[in-house]
Write an enzyme that holds these catalytic residues in place. Structure first.
Site, PDB file in Angstrom:
ATOM      1  N   LYS A 121      16.006  53.696 -23.630  1.00  0.00           N
ATOM      2  CA  LYS A 121      15.144  55.061 -23.169  1.00  0.00           C
ATOM      3  C   LYS A 121      13.951  55.336 -23.244  1.00  0.00           C
ATOM      4  O   LYS A 121      14.119  56.006 -24.750  1.00  0.00           O
ATOM      5  CB  LYS A 121      15.640  55.210 -22.319  1.00  0.00           C
ATOM      6  CG  LYS A 121      14.996  56.712 -20.896  1.00  0.00           C
ATOM      7  CD  LYS A 121      15.725  57.537 -20.092  1.00  0.00           C
ATOM      8  CE  LYS A 121      14.461  58.422 -19.184  1.00  0.00           C
ATOM      9  NZ  LYS A 121      15.742  58.654 -18.330  1.00  0.00           N
ATOM     10  N   ASP A 226      18.566  66.044 -10.590  1.00  0.00           N
ATOM     11  CA  ASP A 226      17.652  65.274  -9.588  1.00  0.00           C
ATOM     12  C   ASP A 226      18.992  63.893  -9.233  1.00  0.00           C
ATOM     13  O   ASP A 226      19.007  62.347  -9.868  1.00  0.00           O
ATOM     14  CB  ASP A 226      17.084  64.643 -10.728  1.00  0.00           C
ATOM     15  CG  ASP A 226      15.977  63.756 -10.099  1.00  0.00           C
ATOM     16  OD1 ASP A 226      15.756  63.482  -8.874  1.00  0.00           O
ATOM     17  OD2 ASP A 226      15.257  62.891 -11.032  1.00  0.00           O
TER      18      ASP A 226
HETATM   19  P1  ADP Z   1      13.454  58.371 -15.106  1.00  0.00           P
HETATM   20  O1  ADP Z   1      13.709  59.462 -15.490  1.00  0.00           O
HETATM   21  O2  ADP Z   1      12.226  57.759 -15.113  1.00  0.00           O
HETATM   22  O3  ADP Z   1      13.583  58.283 -13.720  1.00  0.00           O
HETATM   23  P2  ADP Z   1      16.160  56.743 -15.489  1.00  0.00           P
HETATM   24  O4  ADP Z   1      17.402  57.288 -16.804  1.00  0.00           O
HETATM   25  O5  ADP Z   1      16.518  57.248 -14.416  1.00  0.00           O
HETATM   26  O6  ADP Z   1      14.417  57.238 -16.038  1.00  0.00           O
HETATM   27  O7  ADP Z   1      15.822  54.892 -14.870  1.00  0.00           O
HETATM   28  C1  ADP Z   1      15.111  54.242 -14.664  1.00  0.00           C
HETATM   29  C2  ADP Z   1      15.262  53.178 -14.235  1.00  0.00           C
HETATM   30  O8  ADP Z   1      16.307  52.192 -14.826  1.00  0.00           O
HETATM   31  C3  ADP Z   1      16.945  53.243 -13.370  1.00  0.00           C
HETATM   32  O9  ADP Z   1      16.555  53.270 -12.371  1.00  0.00           O
HETATM   33  C4  ADP Z   1      17.984  52.096 -14.151  1.00  0.00           C
HETATM   34  O10 ADP Z   1      17.426  51.145 -13.281  1.00  0.00           O
HETATM   35  C5  ADP Z   1      16.995  51.604 -15.207  1.00  0.00           C
HETATM   36  N1  ADP Z   1      18.328  52.109 -15.893  1.00  0.00           N
HETATM   37  C6  ADP Z   1      18.245  53.297 -17.492  1.00  0.00           C
HETATM   38  N2  ADP Z   1      18.982  53.413 -17.672  1.00  0.00           N
HETATM   39  C7  ADP Z   1      20.212  52.313 -17.410  1.00  0.00           C
HETATM   40  C8  ADP Z   1      21.497  51.758 -18.073  1.00  0.00           C
HETATM   41  N3  ADP Z   1      21.621  53.318 -19.196  1.00  0.00           N
HETATM   42  N4  ADP Z   1      21.237  50.229 -17.803  1.00  0.00           N
HETATM   43  C9  ADP Z   1      20.792  49.803 -17.005  1.00  0.00           C
HETATM   44  N5  ADP Z   1      20.085  50.119 -16.004  1.00  0.00           N
HETATM   45  C10 ADP Z   1      19.606  51.332 -16.732  1.00  0.00           C
HETATM   46 MG    MG Z   2      15.680  58.495 -12.642  1.00  0.00          MG
END
Ligand code: ADP
Ligand code: MG
Length: 393
Positions: A121, A226
């Site tokens: 991320k 959130d």
């Molecule tokens: P943001 O802060 O931009 O909302 P998120 O952490 O919610 O970021 O991640 C955005 C999207 O990425 C999630 O909705 C999911 O689909 C995917 N995602 C995030 N972390 C993971 C993970 N560890 N494994 C699989 N998919 C992930």
């Molecule tokens: Mg998110």
């Protein structure tokens, strides 16, 4: 946002040294004077300007000559610094497809030597505010100029610290693997965001599990803030994993009740709409006129025993301190832009890069003087693999 890591394989030690020099320079300057970059980088055989041109060509830097000849990092440049550091540490060896895009993050698959896929991320916390900063450049002078670097880094550190602490306490969250700058590596969650799920075998059980997590978080002194169908992952066995932690707050936060109620209401609303679930009348609220309130009333924030306490120790152990929390909250709540980096002199920056050669990335503490590692390896024998993963050395 496109992340073309292919370029990374062709960058030399000098390229990374100059890129790091720009990063350091951004502690004092929104646009780092070319002359200062040259002084910080101190390339053995000279040629900083040629390197700058190369970095510019690959969009790792932005050139600005409005007031003087200078450069700043682009997101891509910052991404490359984090990725390179992690690759050098052996955290992963390749970057694959993008699996998520948020307002303030981009998420990609990465793989380690054994082929184990993880999630990377990249935080973009200052993305919006950075533009605002830019338009007010004269007014803000250099105090807030490194805003997005600082905030994105803070968001990553907070996410990592919370994920680790929550994992220790048995919460269903991804495994926190590593962090560097604005980047967090975590285990890949199988399944999909709940928002994509149209049908469930056992909606009641899933609902109860999710509400149970909200309560248990509060018992540990935390509110997700959130907590919704976008940040809850569910697999084929209907197992839940919670993600996305940079905005979490303590139950002692002045708006804790509001955040808690909002999280609870989001879940009630979603399950009512998506799975046609109906909820019984509130036990402690006789006012039936407002459905949302009635539902949320079933879970009364004040009745939760949070004596298990805020996970202070665990968070501090990951390097996330009180001041970091204050900074990030001020930003999230839109109060001010961060100006928390220390006001070092340019001379300090020049010294830093020389000292940094021997430093380990683990010693990086945000609220202190930040010194970046420069243990960059020369990339050999680049291999572009056919499985969608781009190998980085
Ligand atoms: P943001 O802060 O931009 O909302 P998120 O952490 O919610 O970021 O991640 C955005 C999207 O990425 C999630 O909705 C999911 O689909 C995917 N995602 C995030 N972390 C993971 C993970 N560890 N494994 C699989 N998919 C992930
Ligand atoms: Mg998110």
């Amino acid at each position: 946002m496109k992340l073309d890591v292919d370029v990374l394989r062709y960058l030399s030690k000098d390229d990374f040294r100059v890129l790091t020099a720009v990063e350091l320079g951004m502690r004092n300057h929104e646009i780092v004077p070319a002359e200062l970059i040259d002084r910080i980088a101190r390339l053995k055989h000279g040629g900083t300007y040629k390197v700058l041109k190369n970095l510019l060509k690959h969009k790792l830097l932005h050139h600005d000559s409005t007031k003087y000849d200078g450069f700043r990092l682009t997101y891509l440049g910052y991404d490359f610094l984090a990725i390179k550091t992690m690759v050098n540490k052996g955290v992963f060896v390749s970057v694959g497809r993008q699996i998520g895009v948020g307002k303030e993050s981009d998420i990609f698959e990465v793989a380690d030597e054994d082929g184990k896929i993880m999630a990377m991320k990249l935080h973009r916390l200052g993305r919006v505010s950075f533009r605002a900063v830019k338009s007010k450049r004269d007014y803000l002078k250099h105090r807030s100029s490194y805003n997005w670097l600082y905030l994105s880094r803070l968001a990553a550190l907070k996410e990592f610290a919370f994920m680790k602490a929550l994992q220790t306490h048995g919460f269903p969250v991804p495994e926190a693997v590593e962090h560097n700058r604005h980047c967090v590596i975590m285990s890949l969650v199988q399944g999909y965001p709940l928002v994509q799920v149209k049908q469930l075998q056992n909606p009641e059980t899933v609902f109860e599990t999710i509400i149970g997590i909200i309560i248990r978080l509060a018992e540990h002194g935390l509110i997700h803030c959130d907590f919704n169908e976008f940040n809850i992952m569910i697999d084929d066995e209907e197992k839940i994993t919670v993600i996305d932690f940079p905005q979490m707050v303590s139950v002692s936060h002045r708006n804790a009740k509001m955040y808690f109620d909002r999280d609870v209401e989001c879940i009630f609303k979603f399950f009512r709409k998506r799975f046609n679930m109906t909820f019984q009348e509130s036990i402690d609220d006789n006012d039936n006129s407002n459905e949302g309130r009635e539902e949320a009333g079933k879970l009364c924030f004040s009745s939760i025993d949070s004596s298990a306490g805020f996970l202070d120790k665990e968070l501090a152990a990951s390097g996330f301190g009180k001041k970091d929390e204050e900074d990030i909250q001020r930003f999230i709540e839109g109060e001010v832009e961060s100006d928390t980096n220390s006001d070092s002199e340019d001379g300090d920056l020049v010294r830093n890069l020389n000292e940094a050669d021997d430093l380990n990335v683990d010693s990086l503490h945000l609220s202190e003087q930040v010194i970046y590692p420069l243990a960059f390896v020369v990339i050999q024998d680049p291999l572009a693999m056919g499985n969608g993963m781009c190998y980085l050395f």
